[in-house]
Design a protein around this motif. Structure first.
Motif, PDB file in Angstrom:
ATOM      1  N   GLY A 195       0.793  -1.223   0.000  1.00  0.00           N
ATOM      2  CA  GLY A 195       0.000   0.000   0.000  1.00  0.00           C
ATOM      3  C   GLY A 195       0.818   1.261   0.000  1.00  0.00           C
ATOM      4  N   LEU A 196       2.119   1.136  -0.299  1.00  0.00           N
ATOM      5  CA  LEU A 196       3.007   2.289  -0.248  1.00  0.00           C
ATOM      6  C   LEU A 196       2.589   3.422  -1.189  1.00  0.00           C
ATOM      7  N   PRO A 197       2.189   3.155  -2.427  1.00  0.00           N
ATOM      8  CA  PRO A 197       1.807   4.273  -3.303  1.00  0.00           C
ATOM      9  C   PRO A 197       0.717   5.158  -2.706  1.00  0.00           C
ATOM     10  N   GLU A 198      -0.278   4.540  -2.077  1.00  0.00           N
ATOM     11  CA  GLU A 198      -1.370   5.318  -1.488  1.00  0.00           C
ATOM     12  C   GLU A 198      -0.883   6.158  -0.314  1.00  0.00           C
ATOM     13  N   LEU A 220      10.063  -3.152  -5.104  1.00  0.00           N
ATOM     14  CA  LEU A 220      10.420  -2.572  -6.399  1.00  0.00           C
ATOM     15  C   LEU A 220       9.216  -2.329  -7.316  1.00  0.00           C
ATOM     16  N   PRO A 221       8.257  -3.258  -7.447  1.00  0.00           N
ATOM     17  CA  PRO A 221       7.108  -2.960  -8.308  1.00  0.00           C
ATOM     18  C   PRO A 221       6.365  -1.704  -7.874  1.00  0.00           C
ATOM     19  N   GLU A 222       6.247  -1.489  -6.558  1.00  0.00           N
ATOM     20  CA  GLU A 222       5.562  -0.289  -6.076  1.00  0.00           C
ATOM     21  C   GLU A 222       6.386   0.962  -6.343  1.00  0.00           C
ATOM     22  N   LEU A 223       7.707   0.860  -6.214  1.00  0.00           N
ATOM     23  CA  LEU A 223       8.553   2.024  -6.494  1.00  0.00           C
ATOM     24  C   LEU A 223       8.488   2.392  -7.972  1.00  0.00           C
ATOM     25  N   VAL A 224       8.434   1.392  -8.842  1.00  0.00           N
ATOM     26  CA  VAL A 224       8.285   1.661 -10.274  1.00  0.00           C
ATOM     27  C   VAL A 224       6.943   2.347 -10.536  1.00  0.00           C
ATOM     28  N   SER A 232      13.794   5.001 -13.332  1.00  0.00           N
ATOM     29  CA  SER A 232      13.876   6.012 -12.279  1.00  0.00           C
ATOM     30  C   SER A 232      14.106   5.403 -10.905  1.00  0.00           C
ATOM     31  N   VAL A 233      14.376   4.104 -10.862  1.00  0.00           N
ATOM     32  CA  VAL A 233      14.554   3.392  -9.591  1.00  0.00           C
ATOM     33  C   VAL A 233      15.925   2.720  -9.578  1.00  0.00           C
ATOM     34  N   GLY A 241      16.090  -6.898  -9.166  1.00  0.00           N
ATOM     35  CA  GLY A 241      15.818  -5.632  -9.828  1.00  0.00           C
ATOM     36  C   GLY A 241      15.978  -5.640 -11.334  1.00  0.00           C
ATOM     37  N   PRO A 242      17.097  -6.161 -11.868  1.00  0.00           N
ATOM     38  CA  PRO A 242      17.282  -6.115 -13.326  1.00  0.00           C
ATOM     39  C   PRO A 242      16.168  -6.813 -14.102  1.00  0.00           C
ATOM     40  N   ARG A 243      15.493  -7.802 -13.496  1.00  0.00           N
ATOM     41  CA  ARG A 243      14.392  -8.466 -14.204  1.00  0.00           C
ATOM     42  C   ARG A 243      13.214  -7.523 -14.413  1.00  0.00           C
ATOM     43  N   LEU A 244      13.148  -6.473 -13.592  1.00  0.00           N
ATOM     44  CA  LEU A 244      12.089  -5.479 -13.716  1.00  0.00           C
ATOM     45  C   LEU A 244      12.555  -4.242 -14.472  1.00  0.00           C
ATOM     46  N   GLY A 245      13.809  -4.245 -14.897  1.00  0.00           N
ATOM     47  CA  GLY A 245      14.370  -3.067 -15.549  1.00  0.00           C
ATOM     48  C   GLY A 245      14.934  -2.053 -14.581  1.00  0.00           C
ATOM     49  N   VAL A 246      15.013  -2.422 -13.297  1.00  0.00           N
ATOM     50  CA  VAL A 246      15.545  -1.543 -12.254  1.00  0.00           C
ATOM     51  C   VAL A 246      17.056  -1.724 -12.167  1.00  0.00           C
ATOM     52  N   ARG A 247      17.773  -0.617 -12.062  1.00  0.00           N
ATOM     53  CA  ARG A 247      19.221  -0.705 -11.942  1.00  0.00           C
ATOM     54  C   ARG A 247      19.632  -1.207 -10.562  1.00  0.00           C
TER      55      ARG A 247
END
Length: 313
Positions: A195-198, A220-224, A232-233, A241-247
């Motif tokens: 629930g972090l985005p909210e 990571l999915p919520e940060l994206v 941007s993450v 992370g790299p599997r999601l495109g996160v550095r």
């Protein structure tokens, strides 16, 4: 010299303090008579043998990567410092340790501000390097809004302060008992977890430009979603992370910014009263096992340090 060491992997009780051959400064290095050395989570997992890097260790091994002390040896090609200077910094991280001892060889360092205690200085090296490196990767500057997931920990708390010193606005996540601590660092605090985005939208009226994950808690999915882009993450703790495109930034990676310049910046803003290194607890060198036991327990708020008084032998 005397040093904390272990000759087998296991619980904190495998640590002992005893004689160990002295190291000497090599090219581009200085040796210090250690006054304080940090204890980090990485030291714990290496001692337990849970890190993939543990297989690289030659036993017996001295743990610890952060140290502060008085220079007593200057290696070839080192300029700008001399024997007797007070510095803080870190060992060559590829060696995975060596700081929790009477003498340590530093690979990078900065002058210790006179007003900075030895214990604070001993806690700072790799946290400042890591925080600077990832802020550079995210291009954090004046006007940036940054979310730090895990803002109460050693790297997270340093990243919050260095980002604010750059002119950024920071939202920091942590547990319920860390909210006041995070606010005291200058960030807008919020609770981590599902629930972090909210919750971020409720606490911060505006866009989050970039996000830093230092907790590795699966966010990571919520940060994206919060930033709108995996690019941007940056994470330093989640190897998926790299599997999601996160550095993923773990240091010593080709093409990454060199965050070692951050030590001098941190020292300067410390002297201006805009930076601090919160301490969780300080132990004498002889109580390294107690320090390691505490480092393995949460919440990770502030740094754990071993004090090495003058004349240790």
């Amino acid at each position: 010299m005397f040093a904390v060491q272990f000759d087998r992997f296991g619980p904190p009780e495998v640590l002992s303090v005893g004689p160990f051959p002295e190291p000497h400064a090599g090219r581009g290095q200085v040796r210090v008579r250690v006054r304080a050395a940090g204890v980090s989570p990485v030291d714990v997992v290496l001692r337990e043998g849970r890190s993939p890097s543990a297989e690289r260790l030659a036993l017996p091994h001295i743990p610890g990567v952060d140290a502060a002390g008085v220079i007593d040896e200057v290696g070839p090609d080192v300029i700008g410092v001399a024997v007797g200077d007070e510095v803080f910094g870190a060992v060559d991280v590829s060696r995975l340790g060596g700081a929790s001892a009477e003498f340590a060889v530093l690979a990078f360092w900065a002058a210790k501000p006179a007003s900075m205690s030895w214990e604070e200085a001993g806690a700072g090296g790799t946290s400042i390097e890591t925080a600077t490196r990832v802020l550079d990767l995210l291009d954090v500057r004046e006007g940036t809004t940054l979310l730090v997931d895990g803002a109460a920990g050693g790297v997270g708390g340093v990243a919050v302060q260095l980002a604010i010193a750059r002119g950024a606005r920071v939202v920091g996540t942590g547990g319920p008992d860390s909210q006041e601590f995070i606010a005291g660092l200058g960030a807008v605090p919020t609770i981590y977890g599902p629930g972090l985005p909210e919750r971020v939208r409720a606490r911060h009226d505006g866009r989050i430009d970039v996000a830093l994950d230092v907790a590795g808690a699966g966010s990571l999915p919520e940060l994206v979603a919060i930033t709108g882009s995996a690019a941007s993450v940056v994470t330093i703790a989640d190897f998926t992370g790299p599997r999601l495109g996160v550095r993923l930034s773990v240091g010593d990676l080709g093409g990454e910014p060199d965050g070692r310049h951050g030590l001098a910046v941190a020292a300067a803003i410390f002297e201006q009263g805009r930076f601090r290194l919160p301490l969780r607890e300080v132990f004498p060198l002889a109580q390294a096992a107690r320090a390691h036991a505490l480092a393995a327990r949460g919440p990770r708020r502030g740094k754990i340090v071993l004090a090495v008084p003058p004349g240790t032998a």
